[in-house]
Scaffold this motif. Structure first.
Motif, short mmCIF file in Angstrom:
data_model
loop_
_atom_site.label_atom_id
_atom_site.label_comp_id
_atom_site.label_asym_id
_atom_site.label_seq_id
_atom_site.Cartn_x
_atom_site.Cartn_y
_atom_site.Cartn_z
N HIS A 194 0.85 -1.24 0.11
CA HIS A 194 -0.08 0.02 -0.16
C HIS A 194 0.90 1.28 0.07
O HIS A 194 2.14 1.20 0.33
CB HIS A 194 -0.80 0.12 1.25
N SER A 195 0.25 2.43 -0.28
CA SER A 195 1.00 3.51 -0.51
C SER A 195 0.51 4.71 0.49
O SER A 195 1.30 5.62 0.58
CB SER A 195 1.03 4.09 -2.03
N SER A 196 -0.58 4.83 0.93
CA SER A 196 -1.09 5.99 1.84
C SER A 196 -1.50 5.31 3.11
O SER A 196 -2.13 4.28 3.12
CB SER A 196 -2.07 6.72 1.28
N PHE A 197 -0.96 6.13 4.14
CA PHE A 197 -1.08 5.75 5.39
C PHE A 197 -1.31 7.18 6.36
O PHE A 197 -0.82 8.04 6.14
CB PHE A 197 0.31 5.19 5.98
N ASP A 239 8.97 6.00 0.69
CA ASP A 239 8.51 6.64 -0.22
C ASP A 239 6.85 6.46 -0.16
O ASP A 239 6.31 6.42 -1.23
CB ASP A 239 8.76 6.10 -1.64
N LYS A 240 6.31 6.20 1.24
CA LYS A 240 4.93 6.04 1.21
C LYS A 240 4.38 7.53 1.72
O LYS A 240 5.08 8.49 1.97
CB LYS A 240 4.47 5.21 2.43
N HIS A 241 3.09 7.74 1.21
CA HIS A 241 2.34 8.93 1.75
C HIS A 241 1.91 8.70 3.20
O HIS A 241 1.20 8.02 3.20
CB HIS A 241 1.29 9.23 0.77
N PRO A 275 -6.98 7.33 4.35
CA PRO A 275 -5.92 6.55 3.84
C PRO A 275 -6.26 5.27 3.62
O PRO A 275 -7.33 4.61 3.86
CB PRO A 275 -4.64 6.67 4.96
N GLU A 276 -5.39 4.55 2.86
CA GLU A 276 -5.56 3.14 2.50
C GLU A 276 -5.51 2.39 3.84
O GLU A 276 -6.17 1.58 4.06
CB GLU A 276 -4.52 2.47 1.59
N ILE A 277 -4.38 2.75 4.86
CA ILE A 277 -4.26 1.98 6.05
C ILE A 277 -4.08 3.09 7.03
O ILE A 277 -3.52 4.02 7.01
CB ILE A 277 -2.72 1.13 5.98
N LEU A 278 -4.93 2.78 8.40
CA LEU A 278 -4.59 3.41 9.38
C LEU A 278 -3.99 2.65 10.45
O LEU A 278 -4.23 1.41 10.78
CB LEU A 278 -6.15 3.70 10.17
#
Length: 325
Positions: free
Chosen positions: A14-17, A44-46, A79-82
């Protein structure tokens, strides 16, 4: 596949957190959040961090502390992941955040409290470690990523805080090995200690003086308590942030087994902090009031004045106290 590997795979996929932690942030919650933020951004994650309450000034030395946002900037972000850190329940991140910060995919819960709920889709909960920062250290190590000085500073701060500067019984040999490895990353342990514990404004000492005037003990001296009401905060121009650590002043009394502190948190509500030395599990006591924590350090919120909240907690504490023959 163990939970560490599962979480690392989720991070890879995943890319967004978003990251969050409990209200009234402390060294462990702040340190773990900033270490995870640094780890993810290096991949390089958001990443964004949201906390209900502001970061106390004595933690402003930490790398990336200024990346922590408050709920007002959320603005529908999903986000994709919390990743929730150091919070025994989801609502511990604050009512607004717990309802509004909803991930598109999954919630990862990482915690070390004995009272922790398994509210995440993935739960990394280890109650036999010193701190959430200890768990994050192991997670980063498992990833093969170098800890580095910035992350080491954040992680050492959290471990130092939750072990009471390595005084508590959770200061295991593993904790000392981890601390040594963090020191080897080039951190300044003396500066970290000074920034967190040795750089107080004079108003804090004036508040301590007023709080100590309320000190009381049971006839046998085994329970001690004090309070900080709104009048004291107003008179000394202090806030709840300045109360941190006051309770340790009374736990150090030679006869005391349990120390209790009540602080005015909001109109009609008191914040209770508890500490014990050897025999009493204060986490269980606070759980009776809807709070929690650890055997030797815990807290809760009670919808009563400081005096009435103290009275209720003291009565319950007496039932738990082990009296020596």
């Amino acid at each position: 596949m163990d939970i560490y590997r599962k979480i690392l795979d989720l991070i890879d996929q995943h890319s967004s957190f978003a990251i969050s932690a409990h209200i009234h942030p402390d060294g462990d919650s702040i340190g773990s959040q900033l270490a995870v933020y640094s780890f993810l951004t290096d991949l390089d994650k958001h990443v964004r961090i949201f906390n209900t309450d502001p970061i106390p000034p004595n933690y402003h030395f930490l790398p990336f502390y200024d990346k922590i946002e408050q709920p007002g900037t959320l603005d529908g972000y999903s986000p994709e992941i919390l990743i929730v850190l150091d919070a025994s329940t989801l609502v511990r991140i604050g009512n607004r955040l717990s309802k509004a910060l909803v991930p598109k995919q999954v919630t990862i819960n990482i915690d070390h409290h004995a009272s922790a709920d398994r509210f995440g889709d993935y739960n990394l909960v280890e109650i036999d470690v010193s701190s959430t920062c200890e768990i994050i250290y192991k997670l980063i190590q498992r990833s093969g990523t170098t800890i580095g000085q910035e992350r080491a500073t954040a992680l050492y701060t959290g471990i130092m805080f939750d072990t009471g500067c390595f005084q508590y019984s959770n200061s295991t040999s593993q904790v000392h090995h981890i601390a040594a490895n963090l020191i080897d990353q080039g951190i300044e342990v003396d500066k970290i200690y000074r920034d967190v514990y040795g750089n107080y404004p004079v108003r804090r000492l004036r508040l301590l003086a007023k709080a100590l005037q309320t000190l009381e003990l049971t006839p046998d001296g085994k329970i001690a308590w004090l309070m900080v009401d709104q009048k004291m905060l107003n008179h000394t121009n202090t806030t709840l942030e300045d109360v941190d650590g006051v309770i340790n002043q009374i736990r150090s009394i030679d006869t005391v087994e349990v120390a209790i502190m009540a602080t005015a948190n909001a109109p009609g509500q008191s914040k209770i902090g508890m500490r014990s030395k050897d025999h009493v599990d204060v986490g269980k006591i606070c759980a009776e009031f809807g709070g929690g924590g650890h055997a030797r350090a815990a807290g809760c919120l009670i919808d009563k004045s400081c005096k009435m909240a103290l009275k209720a907690v003291i009565e319950v504490t007496k039932k738990y106290l082990v009296y020596d023959d």
